[in-house]
Design a protein around this motif. Structure first.
Motif, PDB file in Angstrom:
ATOM      1  N   TYR A 200       0.802  -1.218   0.000  1.00  0.00           N
ATOM      2  CA  TYR A 200       0.000   0.000   0.000  1.00  0.00           C
ATOM      3  C   TYR A 200       0.838   1.272   0.000  1.00  0.00           C
ATOM      4  CZ  TYR A 200       0.459  -0.376   5.134  1.00  0.00           C
ATOM      5  OH  TYR A 200       0.929  -0.495   6.424  1.00  0.00           O
ATOM      6  N   THR A 201       2.056   1.196  -0.520  1.00  0.00           N
ATOM      7  CA  THR A 201       2.797   2.403  -0.865  1.00  0.00           C
ATOM      8  C   THR A 201       3.215   2.296  -2.325  1.00  0.00           C
ATOM      9  OG1 THR A 201       4.893   1.433  -0.130  1.00  0.00           O
ATOM     10  CG2 THR A 201       3.664   2.748   1.475  1.00  0.00           C
ATOM     11  N   GLY A 202       3.483   3.424  -2.935  1.00  0.00           N
ATOM     12  CA  GLY A 202       3.854   3.458  -4.340  1.00  0.00           C
ATOM     13  C   GLY A 202       2.871   4.280  -5.135  1.00  0.00           C
ATOM     14  N   PHE A 203       2.996   4.216  -6.452  1.00  0.00           N
ATOM     15  CA  PHE A 203       2.131   4.977  -7.347  1.00  0.00           C
ATOM     16  C   PHE A 203       0.949   4.110  -7.751  1.00  0.00           C
ATOM     17  CE2 PHE A 203       1.359   6.769 -11.778  1.00  0.00           C
ATOM     18  CZ  PHE A 203       0.660   7.881 -11.295  1.00  0.00           C
ATOM     19  N   PHE A 204      -0.242   4.474  -7.289  1.00  0.00           N
ATOM     20  CA  PHE A 204      -1.471   3.763  -7.614  1.00  0.00           C
ATOM     21  C   PHE A 204      -2.253   4.577  -8.642  1.00  0.00           C
ATOM     22  CE2 PHE A 204      -0.300   1.972  -3.576  1.00  0.00           C
ATOM     23  CZ  PHE A 204      -0.644   0.633  -3.685  1.00  0.00           C
TER      24      PHE A 204
ATOM     25  N   GLN B 152       4.744   0.143 -12.037  1.00  0.00           N
ATOM     26  CA  GLN B 152       4.706  -0.264 -13.441  1.00  0.00           C
ATOM     27  C   GLN B 152       3.853  -1.501 -13.689  1.00  0.00           C
ATOM     28  OE1 GLN B 152       7.259  -0.647 -11.402  1.00  0.00           O
ATOM     29  NE2 GLN B 152       8.432  -2.501 -11.836  1.00  0.00           N
ATOM     30  N   THR B 153       3.240  -2.068 -12.637  1.00  0.00           N
ATOM     31  CA  THR B 153       2.548  -3.348 -12.757  1.00  0.00           C
ATOM     32  C   THR B 153       1.040  -3.186 -12.700  1.00  0.00           C
ATOM     33  OG1 THR B 153       4.416  -4.444 -11.678  1.00  0.00           O
ATOM     34  CG2 THR B 153       2.344  -5.659 -11.764  1.00  0.00           C
TER      35      THR B 153
ATOM     36  N   SER C 217      -1.410   2.044 -22.921  1.00  0.00           N
ATOM     37  CA  SER C 217      -0.330   1.407 -22.175  1.00  0.00           C
ATOM     38  C   SER C 217       0.994   2.146 -22.331  1.00  0.00           C
ATOM     39  CB  SER C 217      -0.169  -0.049 -22.603  1.00  0.00           C
ATOM     40  OG  SER C 217       0.081  -0.139 -23.997  1.00  0.00           O
ATOM     41  N   ALA C 218       1.277   2.651 -23.523  1.00  0.00           N
ATOM     42  CA  ALA C 218       2.524   3.386 -23.742  1.00  0.00           C
ATOM     43  C   ALA C 218       2.526   4.688 -22.959  1.00  0.00           C
ATOM     44  CB  ALA C 218       2.724   3.659 -25.228  1.00  0.00           C
ATOM     45  N   GLU C 219       1.396   5.378 -22.937  1.00  0.00           N
ATOM     46  CA  GLU C 219       1.297   6.626 -22.190  1.00  0.00           C
ATOM     47  C   GLU C 219       1.454   6.380 -20.694  1.00  0.00           C
ATOM     48  OE1 GLU C 219      -1.698   9.149 -25.128  1.00  0.00           O
ATOM     49  OE2 GLU C 219      -2.527   7.758 -23.652  1.00  0.00           O
ATOM     50  N   TYR C 220       0.855   5.292 -20.205  1.00  0.00           N
ATOM     51  CA  TYR C 220       1.000   5.011 -18.783  1.00  0.00           C
ATOM     52  C   TYR C 220       2.456   4.729 -18.416  1.00  0.00           C
ATOM     53  CZ  TYR C 220       0.980   3.189 -14.173  1.00  0.00           C
ATOM     54  OH  TYR C 220       1.298   3.015 -12.843  1.00  0.00           O
TER      55      TYR C 220
END
Length: 296
Positions: free
Chosen positions: A204-208, A225-226, A276-279
């Motif tokens: 529950y840390t990171g970029f969501f 990235q996942t 997907s590329a933009e993300y």
């Protein structure tokens, strides 16, 4: 421009100050013209007090968004700089102190928050939320036009009966929210009664980041990235008619009693859906930003 933006203060940007961005160069904002300040950065400097490191970080962030053709994808980007209520409220997409610019409002006062170099912390009490004034039904057009996310670097993700991170819900089927919890984390982009993404991911840390999609495609929840959850969209998105909040969910036009949360954000953003590329480019940009400020 020989006098500089701060004209010789310790955090001056010209005139050779120790913490300046130039250290002894008489003209220009950087010695390398390719690293000159964006107009949004200059505007931000005019409305708050920020360290040189913060100015470099946000300027690089803005440049990356523009270089990767992501800038126009977003209606609100909150970098939470300056470690004060007044400096953390700004939306760098539109730096005006007006509701239409989606700058943050603290309806119960700033004492219910912690503002630090790590960002902005919502303290897990009912009065700790910020209003964006961004109304999805007005801003977004089309069922595939919505995404939202934040970088979480602290907090317990606890609070109300249903602690949630950001969003709005005018009715059960008109809901755009990102809910991160220590159990049952999920992202809802069009209400619990319709298609939504759910995951039991324990990190529950990171970029969501939650990314909506048109009917027949998959909505996706990412951590860094996942892709940690997907859901086939079977119902067209219905957009909420009430403003989005941070640190809570605006339920039924102002009910703050259910979804308040203790969460610390290093950045938050609201915009159109991404491919997907933009993300991938977005994720790389966000990671660079938080790393440059030691917010990981």
């Amino acid at each position: 421009m020989s006098s500089g933006i701060y004209n010789g203060l310790n955090d001056g940007m010209l005139n050779g100050q120790n913490d300046g961005l130039l250290t002894g160069t008489a003209n220009g904002l950087y010695s390398n013209i390719n690293n000159s300040l964006e107009k949004e950065t200059i505007k931000l400097i005019s409305v708050g007090v920020f360290s040189s490191n913060e100015i470099i970080a946000v300027n690089t962030l803005i440049k990356s968004f523009k270089r990767f053709n992501l800038w126009d994808k977003y209606y609100a980007i909150y970098p939470f700089l300056g470690a004060t209520a007044s400096s953390c409220k700004w939306n760098i997409k539109d730096i005006r102190d007006e509701d239409s610019a989606f700058r943050l409002i603290y309806p119960n006062g700033s004492s219910y928050f912690n503002f630090t170099n790590y960002g902005m912390e919502f303290t897990g009490v009912q009065k700790s939320y910020a209003v964006t004034n961004l109304i999805p039904s007005i801003v977004f057009k089309g069922s595939d036009a919505f995404s939202m996310g934040c970088y979480v670097n602290g907090g317990t993700l606890t609070g109300g009966p249903y602690p949630s991170t950001m969003g709005t819900s005018s009715t059960a089927d008109k809901e755009q929210t990102l809910s991160l919890r220590t159990s049952g984390k999920y992202f809802i982009f069009q209400g619990e009664v319709l298609s939504f993404v759910s995951t039991s991911n324990t990190n529950y840390t990171g970029f969501f980041y939650g990314n909506s999609a048109p009917v027949g495609s998959n909505a996706t929840l990412f951590r860094n990235q996942t892709a940690i959850g997907t859901q086939l969209v079977t119902d067209a998105t219905k957009l909420s008619t009430t403003p989005m909040w941070l640190g809570n969910i605006n339920v039924n036009s102002g009910d703050s009693s259910l979804c308040y949360s203790n969460v610390r954000m290093g950045i938050a953003l609201i915009g159109k859906s991404l491919n997907s590329a933009e993300y991938s480019l977005l994720q790389m940009t966000i990671q660079q930003f938080v790393k440059s400020l030691n917010r990981e």
